[in-house]
Design a protein around this motif. Sequence first.
Motif, short mmCIF file in Angstrom:
data_model
loop_
_atom_site.label_atom_id
_atom_site.label_comp_id
_atom_site.label_asym_id
_atom_site.label_seq_id
_atom_site.Cartn_x
_atom_site.Cartn_y
_atom_site.Cartn_z
N ASP A 1 0.82 -1.21 0.00
CA ASP A 1 0.00 0.00 0.00
C ASP A 1 0.85 1.26 0.00
OD1 ASP A 1 -2.36 -1.45 0.02
OD2 ASP A 1 -2.52 -1.45 2.19
N HIS A 2 2.17 1.12 -0.06
CA HIS A 2 3.06 2.27 0.02
C HIS A 2 3.59 2.71 -1.34
CE1 HIS A 2 2.88 1.88 4.32
NE2 HIS A 2 3.23 0.61 4.22
N PRO B 1 1.69 7.40 -5.56
CA PRO B 1 0.73 7.71 -6.63
C PRO B 1 1.42 8.18 -7.91
CG PRO B 1 0.01 8.68 -4.57
CD PRO B 1 1.40 8.14 -4.34
N ALA C 1 1.83 4.88 -9.57
CA ALA C 1 0.55 4.22 -9.83
C ALA C 1 -0.57 5.22 -9.58
CB ALA C 1 0.41 2.99 -8.92
N ARG D 1 -3.90 4.87 -7.63
CA ARG D 1 -3.92 4.79 -6.17
C ARG D 1 -4.07 6.15 -5.50
NH1 ARG D 1 0.09 0.07 -4.10
NH2 ARG D 1 -0.62 -1.53 -5.52
N ASP E 1 -5.71 9.56 -4.20
CA ASP E 1 -7.06 9.95 -3.76
C ASP E 1 -7.65 11.00 -4.68
OD1 ASP E 1 -7.04 8.24 -1.53
OD2 ASP E 1 -6.00 9.74 -0.32
N GLU F 1 -10.97 -2.89 -13.26
CA GLU F 1 -10.03 -1.92 -12.71
C GLU F 1 -9.89 -0.72 -13.65
OE1 GLU F 1 -5.26 -1.81 -11.75
OE2 GLU F 1 -6.33 -3.70 -11.52
N TYR G 1 -11.04 3.17 -12.91
CA TYR G 1 -10.08 4.25 -13.05
C TYR G 1 -10.61 5.31 -14.02
CZ TYR G 1 -5.55 6.59 -13.76
OH TYR G 1 -4.54 7.51 -13.84
#
Length: 103
Positions: free
Chosen positions: A8-9, A12, A15, A18, A20, A41, A45
């Motif tokens: 989860d690190h 952005p 990627a 990911r 917000d 996915e 997106y």
Amino acid sequence: MGDTLGTDHVSPCAAPARADDLSGLPPTYLDVGDPDLFRDEDLTYANRLMQAGVPVELHVYPGGIHAGELLAPDAELSTRITNYRMTARNRAPHSSRAPGGPQ
């Protein structure tokens, strides 16, 4: 991505899906085959980008498999996919939101 790969690190910047907040990203071209494992996915997106005000060009190809245009480059669908991608790529520098383009 180094040690963050698969966690989860992941930044952005590496990627964008990911992040917000997707506002301010450049116009985006996405294409995916209907049976592709990444279809949902990609659709999520694309929807998030549109909600953030990012121009999106999205193509979903019935029967198009992941990377099928590489497996059968002369097939009608492969030719269409390649042509759409080239057209979008050639159009990108002229977009008003593309880096270096008119604002």
